[in-house]
Write a protein that holds these residues in place. Structure first.
Motif, PDB file in Angstrom:
ATOM      1  N   PHE A 306     -75.758 -96.833  64.820  1.00 59.11           N
ATOM      2  CA  PHE A 306     -74.850 -97.847  64.292  1.00 59.11           C
ATOM      3  C   PHE A 306     -73.842 -98.313  65.341  1.00 59.11           C
ATOM      4  CE2 PHE A 306     -73.422-100.296  60.840  1.00 59.11           C
ATOM      5  CZ  PHE A 306     -74.308-100.093  59.796  1.00 59.11           C
ATOM      6  N   GLN A 307     -73.422 -97.416  66.209  1.00 59.38           N
ATOM      7  CA  GLN A 307     -72.451 -97.823  67.224  1.00 59.38           C
ATOM      8  C   GLN A 307     -73.034 -98.886  68.137  1.00 59.38           C
ATOM      9  OE1 GLN A 307     -71.401 -93.950  68.883  1.00 59.38           O
ATOM     10  NE2 GLN A 307     -69.413 -94.039  67.845  1.00 59.38           N
ATOM     11  N   ARG A 308     -74.262 -98.672  68.618  1.00 62.89           N
ATOM     12  CA  ARG A 308     -74.888 -99.666  69.502  1.00 62.89           C
ATOM     13  C   ARG A 308     -75.205-100.959  68.759  1.00 62.89           C
ATOM     14  NH1 ARG A 308     -76.055 -94.820  71.822  1.00 62.89           N
ATOM     15  NH2 ARG A 308     -76.025 -94.745  74.089  1.00 62.89           N
ATOM     16  N   PHE A 309     -75.459-100.880  67.466  1.00 61.52           N
ATOM     17  CA  PHE A 309     -75.681-102.072  66.643  1.00 61.52           C
ATOM     18  C   PHE A 309     -74.429-102.954  66.638  1.00 61.52           C
ATOM     19  CE2 PHE A 309     -75.181-103.816  62.220  1.00 61.52           C
ATOM     20  CZ  PHE A 309     -76.087-104.859  62.351  1.00 61.52           C
ATOM     21  N   LEU A 310     -73.246-102.308  66.600  1.00 59.55           N
ATOM     22  CA  LEU A 310     -71.995-103.057  66.493  1.00 59.55           C
ATOM     23  C   LEU A 310     -71.415-103.464  67.849  1.00 59.55           C
ATOM     24  CD1 LEU A 310     -70.195-100.971  63.705  1.00 59.55           C
ATOM     25  CD2 LEU A 310     -71.278-103.214  63.455  1.00 59.55           C
ATOM     26  N   GLY A 319     -60.313-108.374  74.398  1.00 65.25           N
ATOM     27  CA  GLY A 319     -60.509-108.165  72.961  1.00 65.25           C
ATOM     28  C   GLY A 319     -61.852-107.529  72.658  1.00 65.25           C
ATOM     29  N   ASP A 320     -62.900-107.924  73.425  1.00 64.15           N
ATOM     30  CA  ASP A 320     -64.227-107.316  73.242  1.00 64.15           C
ATOM     31  C   ASP A 320     -64.191-105.829  73.589  1.00 64.15           C
ATOM     32  OD1 ASP A 320     -65.284-109.760  72.503  1.00 64.15           O
ATOM     33  OD2 ASP A 320     -65.947-110.264  74.544  1.00 64.15           O
ATOM     34  N   VAL A 321     -63.471-105.490  74.655  1.00 65.27           N
ATOM     35  CA  VAL A 321     -63.347-104.081  75.063  1.00 65.27           C
ATOM     36  C   VAL A 321     -62.588-103.299  73.990  1.00 65.27           C
ATOM     37  CG1 VAL A 321     -62.436-102.494  76.812  1.00 65.27           C
ATOM     38  CG2 VAL A 321     -63.367-104.714  77.501  1.00 65.27           C
ATOM     39  N   LYS A 322     -61.533-103.913  73.468  1.00 60.82           N
ATOM     40  CA  LYS A 322     -60.736-103.252  72.428  1.00 60.82           C
ATOM     41  C   LYS A 322     -61.585-103.001  71.180  1.00 60.82           C
ATOM     42  CE  LYS A 322     -56.121-103.399  70.444  1.00 60.82           C
ATOM     43  NZ  LYS A 322     -54.816-104.083  70.442  1.00 60.82           N
ATOM     44  N   VAL A 339     -66.864 -91.824  78.665  1.00 64.81           N
ATOM     45  CA  VAL A 339     -68.000 -92.352  77.891  1.00 64.81           C
ATOM     46  C   VAL A 339     -68.459 -93.755  78.277  1.00 64.81           C
ATOM     47  CG1 VAL A 339     -67.283 -90.968  75.910  1.00 64.81           C
ATOM     48  CG2 VAL A 339     -66.592 -93.356  76.017  1.00 64.81           C
ATOM     49  N   TYR A 340     -67.650 -94.502  79.034  1.00 69.33           N
ATOM     50  CA  TYR A 340     -68.007 -95.918  79.222  1.00 69.33           C
ATOM     51  C   TYR A 340     -69.384 -96.103  79.866  1.00 69.33           C
ATOM     52  CZ  TYR A 340     -67.218 -96.116  84.290  1.00 69.33           C
ATOM     53  OH  TYR A 340     -67.310 -95.951  85.637  1.00 69.33           O
ATOM     54  N   LYS A 341     -69.800 -95.158  80.735  1.00 71.30           N
ATOM     55  CA  LYS A 341     -71.102 -95.281  81.406  1.00 71.30           C
ATOM     56  C   LYS A 341     -72.265 -95.178  80.421  1.00 71.30           C
ATOM     57  CE  LYS A 341     -69.642 -93.539  85.931  1.00 71.30           C
ATOM     58  NZ  LYS A 341     -69.823 -92.470  86.956  1.00 71.30           N
ATOM     59  N   LEU A 346     -69.877-101.881  79.363  1.00 70.71           N
ATOM     60  CA  LEU A 346     -68.427-101.657  79.316  1.00 70.71           C
ATOM     61  C   LEU A 346     -67.896-101.559  80.746  1.00 70.71           C
ATOM     62  CD1 LEU A 346     -67.679 -99.055  76.488  1.00 70.71           C
ATOM     63  CD2 LEU A 346     -66.623-101.290  76.759  1.00 70.71           C
ATOM     64  N   PRO A 347     -66.835-102.287  81.082  1.00 75.47           N
ATOM     65  CA  PRO A 347     -66.328-102.257  82.469  1.00 75.47           C
ATOM     66  C   PRO A 347     -65.660-100.929  82.797  1.00 75.47           C
ATOM     67  CG  PRO A 347     -64.852-103.533  81.076  1.00 75.47           C
ATOM     68  CD  PRO A 347     -66.059-103.214  80.233  1.00 75.47           C
ATOM     69  N   ALA A 348     -65.805-100.479  84.038  1.00 73.18           N
ATOM     70  CA  ALA A 348     -65.192 -99.223  84.466  1.00 73.18           C
ATOM     71  C   ALA A 348     -63.675 -99.346  84.523  1.00 73.18           C
ATOM     72  CB  ALA A 348     -65.732 -98.822  85.833  1.00 73.18           C
ATOM     73  N   HIS A 349     -63.185-100.538  84.899  1.00 71.38           N
ATOM     74  CA  HIS A 349     -61.736-100.753  85.049  1.00 71.38           C
ATOM     75  C   HIS A 349     -61.317-102.012  84.288  1.00 71.38           C
ATOM     76  CE1 HIS A 349     -61.391 -97.607  88.093  1.00 71.38           C
ATOM     77  NE2 HIS A 349     -62.501 -98.078  88.624  1.00 71.38           N
ATOM     78  N   PRO A 350     -61.163-101.913  82.982  1.00 68.38           N
ATOM     79  CA  PRO A 350     -60.764-103.107  82.218  1.00 68.38           C
ATOM     80  C   PRO A 350     -59.420-103.664  82.664  1.00 68.38           C
ATOM     81  CG  PRO A 350     -60.553-101.102  80.892  1.00 68.38           C
ATOM     82  CD  PRO A 350     -61.292-100.738  82.123  1.00 68.38           C
ATOM     83  N   GLU A 351     -58.552-102.812  83.217  1.00 69.00           N
ATOM     84  CA  GLU A 351     -57.231-103.266  83.676  1.00 69.00           C
ATOM     85  C   GLU A 351     -57.363-104.206  84.878  1.00 69.00           C
ATOM     86  OE1 GLU A 351     -57.925 -99.358  85.923  1.00 69.00           O
ATOM     87  OE2 GLU A 351     -58.513-100.345  84.053  1.00 69.00           O
ATOM     88  N   ARG A 352     -58.477-104.111  85.616  1.00 70.39           N
ATOM     89  CA  ARG A 352     -58.713-105.012  86.752  1.00 70.39           C
ATOM     90  C   ARG A 352     -59.510-106.241  86.322  1.00 70.39           C
ATOM     91  NH1 ARG A 352     -60.905-100.524  91.138  1.00 70.39           N
ATOM     92  NH2 ARG A 352     -59.124 -99.070  90.997  1.00 70.39           N
ATOM     93  N   VAL A 353     -60.574-106.004  85.534  1.00 71.37           N
ATOM     94  CA  VAL A 353     -61.445-107.105  85.115  1.00 71.37           C
ATOM     95  C   VAL A 353     -60.680-108.127  84.275  1.00 71.37           C
ATOM     96  CG1 VAL A 353     -63.524-107.717  83.816  1.00 71.37           C
ATOM     97  CG2 VAL A 353     -63.477-105.620  85.190  1.00 71.37           C
TER      98      VAL A 353
END
Length: 529
Positions: A306-310, A319-322, A339-341, A346-353
């Protein structure tokens, strides 16, 4: 030596040694003294009464005219009498729903009249545990396979699963006939006299042709009508897993049940609704009529979880990362790194992207900012929270998420202990004497290694240090206190007068006198005069 002038002249000096100590005059005085020592029964009395020389060895004889038993003397509840007979105890246990010896050991205390070991308490009447619980002797099983088979067929049992559920309807049927009749056994179909099931089509293509020939247009049509062809499997997506795509390909339909044809489209629709879990999906999927009730079945060939479905297929904004963080229940940056890998992309560094949208990890992970230590302590004190358990219950009842469940970890830089945090008086033990009075703590610890009186004497000395010496800043060590000039004894007298009983007053006087004289002998070369 200092003359023993009592309380009126301040701190007591050595009281001397007497050949015989006078015992407490009344039963009530002895009762109070025994309870101060934490005595709860005659056994513990025999072990501990010598800690107070004024307690008699046999109080029931010393105060025989006033004696009413140990329970009244120590102010403890009397033991509850047990059931007189085995039958009474048996009925009481059965009434509690107890049906095994294991359950009895766990639950017998729900009825205080039940003994812990009924087999010993009622040894003359005892037969066995099954007998105690009113269980009848097990019926003998059918000796022959043929007899058991006739009995099972009489019950019209048709499958192995049904047999497991219903065999007990005939107490002579065994739970595992394949084991009991091992030499004669030929399988459940022979045992129950039913035809074995017909094998499904060997390929997906054959099953698809058969389903289309029957005119099925949806998975629901297939479910309701597949019995028309016994070779059609109940779950074709599972039976032909390696070749399966989806229902609309299998049935040759352009639109499947008017639902989203692909799992990607259904996932996007679920995200648009703001669904973060399977529970929310079950509650809200009807808001979009094209979302299936069970996407795991609708898209079985492509389903993972279900997680991958959503989760989004790509991340175009913070917002997508959140959203992904909520779906994955990530609580902080450390968990994100862990877990992001496993969930690309999912980006490794959302604060940069997404630097232009970035605030901090607290905002991204919806982490609650706790009160600072003083604010949290104030809330706890103002609400009269008494202990750690009450603190946790308060958080549950009020839902105040700004109060941390583990304040000792959250405020570890300033944390002292739960007593201070809750505004409660700390116990009078050596542990709670802190800097800059640690030399007092060490001296008391050394003194207690050979002193009599145990915890009571330690409590008296710690009370003296914290409520007199420390409160009025009379010296960071016993030596400094004893050599100080102009020490006022008035606060000490007031401290004694505040105590609840003469026993405690006397205990403090004796303990302080012994301790200070011990310090004088060891460190100051004698006693003050």
């Amino acid at each position: 030596m200092v003359k023993n002038a009592g309380v009126d002249s301040g701190l007591p000096s050595s009281i001397g040694q007497e050949n015989r100590v006078v015992k407490y005059e009344t039963l009530e005085e002895a009762s109070v003294a025994a309870r101060i020592l934490g005595i709860t029964g005659w056994k513990s009395y025999n072990s501990l009464y010598k800690l107070d020389k004024k307690l008699p060895a046999a109080p029931h004889q010393k105060y025989r005219k006033a004696w009413r038993g140990w329970a009244e003397f120590l102010r403890v509840e009397k033991a509850v009498e047990k059931y007189e007979s085995l039958s009474e105890a048996s009925l009481a246990a059965i009434a509690l729903g107890i049906n095994s010896s294991t359950k009895y050991r766990k639950d017998y205390q729900k009825d205080q009249r039940l003994p812990s070991c009924p087999e010993l308490t009622y040894s003359q009447e005892w037969i066995s545990w099954p007998n105690f619980f009113g269980k009848k002797k097990r019926a003998a099983k059918y000796k022959e396979l043929a007899e058991a088979a006739v009995a099972a067929r009489r019950l019209r049992i048709m499958t192995f699963t049904e047999y497991g559920k219903r065999y007990s309807e005939d107490p002579k049927l065994p739970k595992y006939p394949e084991t009991v009749y091992k030499k004669e056994w030929r399988g459940y179909y022979d045992f129950l006299d039913v035809e074995p099931p017909i094998k499904s089509y060997s390929t997906l293509a054959e099953a698809s042709c058969a389903a289309r020939a029957l005119g099925f247009k949806s998975s629901l049509d297939y479910k309701n009508g597949r019995h028309q062809d016994p070779r059609l499997p109940k779950n074709p997506a599972r039976t032909y897993k390696s070749k399966w795509e989806n229902w609309y390909v299998f049935l040759g339909s352009s639109v499947l049940n008017n639902k989203y044809p692909s799992i990607e489209e259904a996932g996007a629709a679920a995200r648009k609704l703001g669904v973060f879990s399977s529970f929310e999906y079950a509650a809200r999927y009807k808001e979009d009529p094209r979302l299936p009730a069970t996407p795991n079945k609708q898209y079985e060939g492509n389903w993972i979880d279900f997680q991958r479905f959503l989760l989004p297929d790509k991340y175009g904004s913070l917002g997508d990362v959140k959203y992904a963080i909520k779906v994955l229940k990530i609580k902080n940056s450390r968990e994100y790194r862990d877990v992001y890998k496993d969930y690309p992309p999912l980006p490794a560094h959302p604060e940069r992207v997404f630097a232009s949208e970035w605030i901090d990890w607290y905002e991204l992970c919806d982490v609650v900012r706790h009160y600072d230590y003083s604010q949290a302590s104030k809330v706890a004190i103002e609400n009269g929270i008494a202990n750690q358990a009450a603190y946790i219950n308060f958080i549950k009842e009020t839902g105040d998420v700004r109060l941390p469940r583990t304040p000792d970890e959250v405020y570890k830089e300033v944390w002292i202990n739960w007593h201070v945090f809750l505004g409660k008086e700390e116990p009078f033990t050596i542990k709670y004497i802190r800097e800059p009075y640690c030399e007092w703590a060490e001296s008391i610890r050394s003194f207690m290694k050979k002193a009599r009186g145990g915890e009571s004497k330690e409590s008296y000395l710690c009370r003296f240090v914290r409520q007199y010496v420390q409160k009025y800043e009379l010296g960071y060590s016993p030596e400094a206190f004893l050599t100080a000039q102009g020490v006022s004894l008035k606060p000490f007298k007031e401290l004694l007068e505040q105590q609840a009983s003469d026993v405690i007053k006397r205990g403090i006087l004796v303990a302080v006198n012994e301790f200070l004289n011990d310090v004088l002998r060891k460190k100051l070369g004698g006693c003050r005069s």
